[in-house]
Enzyme design. Structure first.
Site, short mmCIF file in Angstrom:
data_model
loop_
_atom_site.label_atom_id
_atom_site.label_comp_id
_atom_site.label_asym_id
_atom_site.label_seq_id
_atom_site.Cartn_x
_atom_site.Cartn_y
_atom_site.Cartn_z
N THR A 23 40.82 37.76 33.29
CA THR A 23 39.45 37.42 33.70
C THR A 23 38.78 36.53 32.66
O THR A 23 38.37 35.40 32.97
CB THR A 23 38.61 38.71 33.87
OG1 THR A 23 39.40 39.68 34.55
CG2 THR A 23 37.33 38.43 34.63
N GLU A 44 50.32 34.12 29.47
CA GLU A 44 50.05 35.26 30.35
C GLU A 44 51.36 35.99 30.64
O GLU A 44 52.37 35.38 31.00
CB GLU A 44 49.39 34.76 31.64
CG GLU A 44 49.33 35.75 32.79
CD GLU A 44 48.70 37.10 32.44
OE1 GLU A 44 47.67 37.13 31.76
OE2 GLU A 44 49.28 38.14 32.86
N ALA A 45 51.29 37.31 30.52
CA ALA A 45 52.50 38.12 30.72
C ALA A 45 52.95 38.16 32.18
O ALA A 45 54.14 38.28 32.46
CB ALA A 45 52.24 39.54 30.21
N ASN A 102 40.90 43.66 41.21
CA ASN A 102 39.76 44.59 41.22
C ASN A 102 39.19 44.72 42.63
O ASN A 102 39.66 44.09 43.58
CB ASN A 102 38.74 44.20 40.15
CG ASN A 102 37.86 43.04 40.54
OD1 ASN A 102 37.86 42.57 41.68
ND2 ASN A 102 37.09 42.56 39.60
N PHE A 103 38.16 45.56 42.75
CA PHE A 103 37.65 45.89 44.08
C PHE A 103 36.50 44.98 44.51
O PHE A 103 35.80 45.27 45.47
CB PHE A 103 37.29 47.38 44.12
CG PHE A 103 38.51 48.26 44.31
CD1 PHE A 103 39.78 47.80 44.02
CD2 PHE A 103 38.40 49.55 44.81
CE1 PHE A 103 40.91 48.59 44.20
CE2 PHE A 103 39.52 50.35 45.01
CZ PHE A 103 40.78 49.87 44.70
N HIS A 547 37.34 50.85 34.14
CA HIS A 547 36.38 50.07 33.34
C HIS A 547 36.50 50.36 31.85
O HIS A 547 35.49 50.60 31.19
CB HIS A 547 34.94 50.39 33.79
CG HIS A 547 34.62 49.98 35.17
ND1 HIS A 547 33.50 50.43 35.85
CD2 HIS A 547 35.25 49.16 36.04
CE1 HIS A 547 33.47 49.91 37.05
NE2 HIS A 547 34.53 49.14 37.21
N ILE A 591 32.03 46.42 35.66
CA ILE A 591 31.81 45.58 34.48
C ILE A 591 32.28 44.13 34.59
O ILE A 591 32.17 43.39 33.62
CB ILE A 591 32.44 46.23 33.23
CG1 ILE A 591 33.95 46.39 33.41
CG2 ILE A 591 31.79 47.57 32.93
CD1 ILE A 591 34.66 46.86 32.15
C1 LIG Z 1 41.92 48.25 40.02
C2 LIG Z 1 40.67 47.72 39.38
C3 LIG Z 1 39.50 47.69 40.13
C4 LIG Z 1 38.32 47.23 39.54
N1 LIG Z 1 37.21 47.05 40.32
C5 LIG Z 1 36.13 46.43 39.81
C6 LIG Z 1 35.05 46.06 40.64
O1 LIG Z 1 35.07 46.23 41.87
N2 LIG Z 1 33.96 45.47 40.07
C7 LIG Z 1 33.90 45.26 38.73
O2 LIG Z 1 32.86 44.78 38.27
N3 LIG Z 1 34.93 45.57 37.91
C8 LIG Z 1 36.05 46.11 38.43
N4 LIG Z 1 37.13 46.35 37.62
C9 LIG Z 1 37.03 46.05 36.19
C10 LIG Z 1 37.13 44.56 35.85
O3 LIG Z 1 37.84 43.84 36.83
C11 LIG Z 1 37.83 44.44 34.49
O4 LIG Z 1 37.15 45.26 33.57
C12 LIG Z 1 37.81 43.01 33.94
O5 LIG Z 1 38.34 42.14 34.91
C13 LIG Z 1 38.62 42.97 32.66
O6 LIG Z 1 38.66 41.66 32.16
P1 LIG Z 1 39.42 41.35 30.78
O7 LIG Z 1 39.39 39.89 30.61
O8 LIG Z 1 38.86 42.21 29.73
O9 LIG Z 1 40.91 41.85 31.01
P2 LIG Z 1 41.96 41.46 32.14
O10 LIG Z 1 41.31 40.74 33.26
O11 LIG Z 1 42.68 42.71 32.48
O12 LIG Z 1 42.92 40.42 31.44
C14 LIG Z 1 43.90 40.76 30.50
C15 LIG Z 1 45.07 39.82 30.73
O13 LIG Z 1 45.90 39.81 29.60
C16 LIG Z 1 47.26 39.86 30.01
N5 LIG Z 1 48.01 40.41 28.89
C17 LIG Z 1 47.88 41.66 28.36
N6 LIG Z 1 48.69 41.78 27.30
C18 LIG Z 1 49.33 40.61 27.15
C19 LIG Z 1 50.27 40.13 26.22
N7 LIG Z 1 50.71 40.89 25.21
N8 LIG Z 1 50.73 38.88 26.37
C20 LIG Z 1 50.30 38.09 27.37
N9 LIG Z 1 49.39 38.49 28.28
C21 LIG Z 1 48.90 39.73 28.16
C22 LIG Z 1 47.22 40.72 31.25
O14 LIG Z 1 48.35 40.55 32.04
C23 LIG Z 1 45.95 40.24 31.91
O15 LIG Z 1 46.16 39.13 32.74
C24 LIG Z 1 38.32 46.81 38.17
C25 LIG Z 1 39.50 46.84 37.43
C26 LIG Z 1 40.68 47.27 38.02
C27 LIG Z 1 41.96 47.27 37.22
#
Ligand SMILES: Cc1cc2nc3c(=O)[nH]c(=O)nc-3n(C[C@H](O)[C@H](O)[C@H](O)COP(=O)(O)OP(=O)(O)OC[C@H]3O[C@@H](n4cnc5c(N)ncnc54)[C@H](O)[C@@H]3O)c2cc1C
Length: 611
Positions: A23, A44-45, A102-103, A547, A591
């Site tokens: 994200t 990206e993994a 996500n949802f 979250h 979030i």
């Molecule tokens: C099932 C689900 C439903 C949700 N529903 C909602 C919702 O409806 N509304 C809302 O507001 N929030 C929702 N959330 C929460 C929200 O989507 C997440 O909190 C937010 O997208 C996280 O963003 P981020 O950038 O922190 O991490 P992420 O978007 O998880 O990104 C991390 C990225 O890093 C990559 N990665 C990890 N380790 C490595 C590595 N060592 N090497 C290379 N790549 C790596 C992963 O593959 C991933 O692509 C939901 C989350 C989930 C999982």
């Protein structure tokens, strides 16, 4: 540039290496590569799920979970508060990360919760700035499918000034609304939870139809992958490497005494390779894997790293501490057989009709099945005496067992959080969230009737009082980290979830919704349930709303902080964390809106640092 082969990636001189194309990672990459003079590489993994219906079709969301193509499928450690049960903890894998799975709920938290992030020691991170950056990320489509009367009925009232109108992520209001939506809103109103069309102004308490990240022009998911990456994929200075897992940030001590990130190691097709970063390394691997990577790279609690034979580059006791998450409980009722719910899709005729409807961007698949939300404050969830008790339970001393290994600096920070939490239980701040699910959620041992129609409601506390940790369990970077959520360790968490259960059951028992409820299914008893039985339900069904935050907290160092307000890891000159792990204190809403804002603001910070 489209996704590149590994040779090209490692041979290119990269200015910025972004770890994790999720994200936030894709936002930073897209914004930094607006400058054609800099070159950005993303590792990206997972893959790019461009055409997968489980990702793109709003009504099919949830189907990606559990599938290792899309989901890391983490698990918590066995939870003492859940009689030793392990909780599955999905995280998105692939371009777009968790925004791909996500949802799609897109809700703003409360103003005081975002102002608290600044109050905890982060100048410039407050409601006003978060709102500015949330708006930059989004493009709101007005609810033109609703008449003015229906908009009032569903508490839909977007104030144009509170939303963005030309950002990358599309945001719209659900097009599939059932006959029960109004009834739920009416029943909630009778229970002291009013319709709240002004929720986006930082005052979410109340109930409303949820804005979601659905592009109404195509009735498909809008997320980091197709909003930030796809439109910029042709840029020659944006290189994306997929199916490659970063294993370590390479740190070298600079002449200024700070550690400098010179690049990262990663595994691709079984081979470990290195790529350099001339300017910065940006960790965007999410709340579980960013702290894991920091520890693997020698940034963490010295004694913990030594136990795994990892040389400490920076003694950072806050890494992997302060984990917070929203935990949910579920209830299910059977409703009138004429209500259009997801349950009807088990009938092949209805399935065919809905698939046809989706061809015209209508029907059950075109919208999210969670289209109604409510936030309740403390007074709807407990008595005055309960509230007084919760205020007192906001302390480290309430649960010494979960803080016995917690570093002193981290405890300092958590004490400051507790001062805020104790204020919020007694005000008009949100203390719990309720989300309607248009169908029978899966519950082990329960089989819906073949022609039955159901609704489920999941509810969560807004602010857990318990704190958890995420740490490496092995020096092997390909092994998952150990995730200790400590769910329900603090009695307040259990009380608030029990209050959620009672309020939901009361809603089912209150007209006009009551008239449409055929029978309670899960649980089957009424809202006058005794304490022990309510707690038993909470322990039996508790899951996550996915979250996790706080594990690389943006806080002063003396409060257990890992990054400063510019998102730089303390003790480094050019290693930043840009993802949800920096959020020091969880807020009440879902979030992802914060993730979008953090990505946008981080890009401005980094651009300014290299002017
Ligand atoms: C099932 C689900 C439903 C949700 N529903 C909602 C919702 O409806 N509304 C809302 O507001 N929030 C929702 N959330 C929460 C929200 O989507 C997440 O909190 C937010 O997208 C996280 O963003 P981020 O950038 O922190 O991490 P992420 O978007 O998880 O990104 C991390 C990225 O890093 C990559 N990665 C990890 N380790 C490595 C590595 N060592 N090497 C290379 N790549 C790596 C992963 O593959 C991933 O692509 C939901 C989350 C989930 C999982």
């Amino acid at each position: 540039m489209p996704i590149v082969p590994v040779d090209q990636f490692t041979k290119t001189k990269l200015d910025y290496v972004v770890v994790g194309g999720g994200t936030t990672g894709l936002i930073v990459a897209a914004r930094l590569s607006e400058d054609p003079k800099v070159t950005v590489g993303v590792i990206e993994a997972g893959g790019y799920h461009e055409q997968d219906p489980e990702i793109n079709i709003p009504g099919m969301r949830g189907l990606a979970l559990g599938n290792p193509k899309f989901d890391w499928n983490f698990e918590s450690l066995p939870q003492k508060g859940l009689d030793g049960r392990v909780v599955p903890l999905s995280r998105g894998k692939g371009l777009g990360g968790s925004s791909a799975v996500n949802f799609l709920l897109s809700i703003r938290p409360a103003e005081e919760e975002l102002d608290a992030i600044e109050a905890l020691g982060n100048p410039g991170w407050n409601w006003k700035t978060f709102l500015e950056y949330m708006k930059r990320s989004e493009q709101l489509y007005e609810p033109s499918h609703l008449t003015p009367e229906k908009a009032v009925e569903y508490a839909v009232g977007p104030d144009p000034d509170l939303f963005g109108h030309d950002g990358p992520v599309a945001k719209s209001f659900p097009t599939h609304v059932t006959t029960l939506h109004s009834k739920m809103l009416d029943s909630l109103e009778k229970l002291g939870v009013p319709r709240n069309p002004a929720h986006a102004a930082g005052k979410p308490v109340g109930a409303f139809l949820i804005p979601s990240t659905v592009d109404p022009r195509t009735a498909t998911r809008s997320y980091s992958g197709n909003a930030y990456y796809a439109p910029n994929a042709a840029r020659p200075n944006l290189l994306v490497l997929t199916e490659a897992q970063v294993t370590k940030v390479v740190l070298e001590k600079g002449s200024d005494g700070l550690q400098k990130a010179t690049g990262v190691n990663f595994v691709k097709d079984g081979k470990t390779l290195t790529v350099g970063a001339a300017k910065e390394v940006i960790l965007s691997a999410g709340s579980f894997q960013t702290p894991q990577l920091l520890e693997l790279s020698g940034v963490g609690n010295k004694s913990r790293l030594a136990a795994f034979g990892i040389e400490t580059k920076i003694d950072a006791p806050g890494v992997g501490e302060n984990l917070q998450d929203h935990a949910i409980i579920t209830t299910i009722v059977e409703v009138d057989p004429e209500v259009e719910t997801l349950d009807m899709l088990t009938n092949p005729e209805h399935m065919a009709a809905q698939q046809k409807l989706y061809g015209t961007q209508q029907g059950i698949f075109a919208a999210v099945p969670t289209s109604l939300v409510a936030f309740a404050s403390g007074k709807e969830l407990g008595s005055d005496a309960d509230i007084l008790r919760w205020e007192k339970l906001a302390s480290i001393e309430s649960t010494p067992e979960i803080f016995k290994d917690t570093p002193e600096s981290v405890k300092n920070g958590i004490r400051k959080q507790y001062r805020l939490l104790s204020k919020w239980v007694d005000q008009n701040s949100p203390l719990a969230q309720f989300i309607h699910w248009n169908g029978h959620l899966p519950v082990p041992g329960l089989t819906p009737k073949p022609d039955g129609r159901y609704i489920s409601v999941v509810s969560t506390y807004a602010h857990p009082f318990s704190r958890g940790t995420v740490h490496i369990a092995s020096a092997d970077p390909l092994k998952p980290p150990a995730i200790q959520q400590n769910y329900l360790a603090n009695q307040t968490d259990l009380d608030v979830l029990s209050g959620c259960l009672r309020l939901t059951l009361k809603m089912y028992e209150t007209e006009p919704l009551k008239g449409s409820v055929v029978q309670k299914v899960y649980p089957t008893y009424g809202s006058d349930v005794d304490k022990d039985t309510a707690e038993k339900h909470v322990r039996a069904c508790l899951g996550t709303l996915w979250h996790p935050v706080g594990t690389s907290a943006m806080l002063p160092k003396e409060d257990g902080g890992v990054v400063d307000p510019n998102l730089l890891v303390y003790g480094t000159s050019n290693l930043r964390v840009v993802d949800c792990s920096v959020i020091p204190l969880i807020c009440s809403a879902n979030i992802v809106t914060l993730a979008y804002a953090i990505g946008e603001k981080a890009a401005d910070i980094i651009k300014a640092a290299h002017k």
